[in-house]
Design a protein around this motif. Structure first.
Motif, PDB file in Angstrom:
ATOM      1  N   ALA A  72     -34.865   7.559 -39.082  1.00  0.00           N
ATOM      2  CA  ALA A  72     -33.325   8.362 -39.074  1.00  0.00           C
ATOM      3  C   ALA A  72     -33.361   8.815 -37.570  1.00  0.00           C
ATOM      4  O   ALA A  72     -34.095   8.346 -37.346  1.00  0.00           O
ATOM      5  N   LEU A  73     -32.398   8.004 -36.910  1.00  0.00           N
ATOM      6  CA  LEU A  73     -32.565   7.934 -34.963  1.00  0.00           C
ATOM      7  C   LEU A  73     -31.244   9.345 -35.277  1.00  0.00           C
ATOM      8  O   LEU A  73     -30.970   9.830 -34.053  1.00  0.00           O
ATOM      9  N   GLY A  74     -30.684  10.249 -36.571  1.00  0.00           N
ATOM     10  CA  GLY A  74     -30.107  11.231 -35.735  1.00  0.00           C
ATOM     11  C   GLY A  74     -30.732  11.667 -34.937  1.00  0.00           C
ATOM     12  O   GLY A  74     -29.547  12.769 -33.913  1.00  0.00           O
ATOM     13  N   ALA A  75     -31.015  12.297 -35.177  1.00  0.00           N
ATOM     14  CA  ALA A  75     -31.933  13.932 -34.221  1.00  0.00           C
ATOM     15  C   ALA A  75     -32.212  13.482 -32.795  1.00  0.00           C
ATOM     16  O   ALA A  75     -32.539  14.650 -31.639  1.00  0.00           O
ATOM     17  N   THR A  76     -31.962  11.975 -32.375  1.00  0.00           N
ATOM     18  CA  THR A  76     -32.679  11.516 -30.898  1.00  0.00           C
ATOM     19  C   THR A  76     -32.025  11.278 -30.646  1.00  0.00           C
ATOM     20  O   THR A  76     -31.649  11.195 -29.090  1.00  0.00           O
ATOM     21  N   TRP A  77     -30.390  10.403 -31.197  1.00  0.00           N
ATOM     22  CA  TRP A  77     -29.487  10.181 -30.495  1.00  0.00           C
ATOM     23  C   TRP A  77     -28.152  10.642 -30.173  1.00  0.00           C
ATOM     24  O   TRP A  77     -28.243  11.605 -30.481  1.00  0.00           O
ATOM     25  N   SER A  78     -27.649  10.740 -28.859  1.00  0.00           N
ATOM     26  CA  SER A  78     -26.470  11.107 -28.391  1.00  0.00           C
ATOM     27  C   SER A  78     -25.187  10.881 -29.466  1.00  0.00           C
ATOM     28  O   SER A  78     -25.443   9.414 -29.892  1.00  0.00           O
ATOM     29  N   LYS A  79     -24.444  11.551 -29.241  1.00  0.00           N
ATOM     30  CA  LYS A  79     -22.697  10.837 -30.162  1.00  0.00           C
ATOM     31  C   LYS A  79     -22.395   9.568 -29.273  1.00  0.00           C
ATOM     32  O   LYS A  79     -22.092   9.120 -29.637  1.00  0.00           O
ATOM     33  N   GLN A  80     -22.500   9.643 -28.223  1.00  0.00           N
ATOM     34  CA  GLN A  80     -21.634   8.282 -27.030  1.00  0.00           C
ATOM     35  C   GLN A  80     -22.830   7.261 -27.586  1.00  0.00           C
ATOM     36  O   GLN A  80     -22.368   5.761 -27.571  1.00  0.00           O
ATOM     37  N   GLN A  81     -24.522   8.025 -27.448  1.00  0.00           N
ATOM     38  CA  GLN A  81     -25.469   6.361 -28.144  1.00  0.00           C
ATOM     39  C   GLN A  81     -24.900   5.708 -29.739  1.00  0.00           C
ATOM     40  O   GLN A  81     -24.472   4.807 -29.322  1.00  0.00           O
ATOM     41  N   MET A  82     -24.771   6.598 -30.662  1.00  0.00           N
ATOM     42  CA  MET A  82     -24.206   6.428 -31.377  1.00  0.00           C
ATOM     43  C   MET A  82     -23.211   5.805 -31.883  1.00  0.00           C
ATOM     44  O   MET A  82     -22.682   4.450 -31.852  1.00  0.00           O
ATOM     45  N   ASP A  83     -21.557   6.283 -30.681  1.00  0.00           N
ATOM     46  CA  ASP A  83     -20.350   5.234 -30.538  1.00  0.00           C
ATOM     47  C   ASP A  83     -20.762   3.719 -29.682  1.00  0.00           C
ATOM     48  O   ASP A  83     -20.536   3.036 -30.498  1.00  0.00           O
ATOM     49  N   ASP A  84     -22.284   3.540 -28.554  1.00  0.00           N
ATOM     50  CA  ASP A  84     -21.871   2.953 -27.986  1.00  0.00           C
ATOM     51  C   ASP A  84     -23.211   1.556 -29.619  1.00  0.00           C
ATOM     52  O   ASP A  84     -22.795   0.354 -29.214  1.00  0.00           O
ATOM     53  N   MET A  85     -23.839   2.241 -30.450  1.00  0.00           N
ATOM     54  CA  MET A  85     -24.670   1.142 -30.999  1.00  0.00           C
ATOM     55  C   MET A  85     -23.692   0.577 -31.422  1.00  0.00           C
ATOM     56  O   MET A  85     -23.501  -0.519 -32.063  1.00  0.00           O
ATOM     57  N   VAL A  86     -22.837   1.538 -32.541  1.00  0.00           N
ATOM     58  CA  VAL A  86     -22.016   0.843 -33.259  1.00  0.00           C
ATOM     59  C   VAL A  86     -20.922  -0.140 -32.915  1.00  0.00           C
ATOM     60  O   VAL A  86     -20.516  -1.423 -32.698  1.00  0.00           O
ATOM     61  N   ALA A  87     -20.794   0.013 -31.190  1.00  0.00           N
ATOM     62  CA  ALA A  87     -19.712  -1.301 -30.842  1.00  0.00           C
ATOM     63  C   ALA A  87     -20.357  -2.133 -30.489  1.00  0.00           C
ATOM     64  O   ALA A  87     -20.380  -3.345 -30.805  1.00  0.00           O
ATOM     65  N   HIS A  88     -21.560  -2.321 -30.469  1.00  0.00           N
ATOM     66  CA  HIS A  88     -22.467  -2.943 -30.736  1.00  0.00           C
ATOM     67  C   HIS A  88     -22.676  -4.183 -31.523  1.00  0.00           C
ATOM     68  O   HIS A  88     -22.752  -5.282 -31.502  1.00  0.00           O
ATOM     69  N   MET A  89     -23.203  -3.301 -32.549  1.00  0.00           N
ATOM     70  CA  MET A  89     -23.369  -3.722 -34.259  1.00  0.00           C
ATOM     71  C   MET A  89     -21.761  -4.644 -34.077  1.00  0.00           C
ATOM     72  O   MET A  89     -21.570  -6.192 -34.506  1.00  0.00           O
ATOM     73  N   ARG A  90     -20.544  -3.889 -33.817  1.00  0.00           N
ATOM     74  CA  ARG A  90     -19.451  -4.241 -34.007  1.00  0.00           C
ATOM     75  C   ARG A  90     -18.995  -5.885 -33.390  1.00  0.00           C
ATOM     76  O   ARG A  90     -18.800  -6.882 -33.281  1.00  0.00           O
TER      77      ARG A  90
END
Length: 123
Positions: free
Chosen positions: A96-114
């Motif tokens: 679980a990375l939710g506690a360590t990643w910012s919303k922007q990092q999460m958005d960036d990761m989803v964009a990379h996964m897409r």
């Protein structure tokens, strides 16, 4: 009055579109975080073939599987990343990375996964 209304509407449109552009993920930034925190299991290209993958049961998800990844919304992907595999019925080895990643990092990761799967998710 008409000019004022047009100006207000134009400003509202610009503000709305600028806000949505800011909310979008940056796949290049996501790729940097992916390489540091995900590639050991999911592999450099996302095929689930990272150096640690051979010893993991179940094997890491193949993030290039367009059929699978297209069935997931961006929110679904973010939830797995935030809460970890065990909380969403996936591998308990996915942290679980939710506690360590910012919303922007999460958005960036989803964009990379897409970008890895060359697909869009369900709405």
């Amino acid at each position: 009055m008409k000019k004022v209304l047009v100006s207000v509407l134009s400003f509202a449109f610009i503000a709305a579109t600028a806000g949505s552009a800011l909310a979008a993920g940056n796949k290049a930034e996501g790729a940097k975080v992916y390489k540091q925190q995900c590639a050991a299991c999911h592999g450099d290209t996302g095929k689930g073939d990272g150096p640690s993958a051979k010893s993991l049961k179940p094997a890491p998800t193949n993030l290039t599987d367009a059929k699978l990844m297209s069935s997931l919304s961006d929110a679904d992907i973010a939830k797995v990343i935030k809460e970890g595999g065990a909380k969403v019925g996936k591998s308990p080895l996915m942290p679980a990375l939710g506690a360590t990643w910012s919303k922007q990092q999460m958005d960036d990761m989803v964009a990379h996964m897409r970008d890895l799967c060359k697909c869009q998710g369900k709405k």
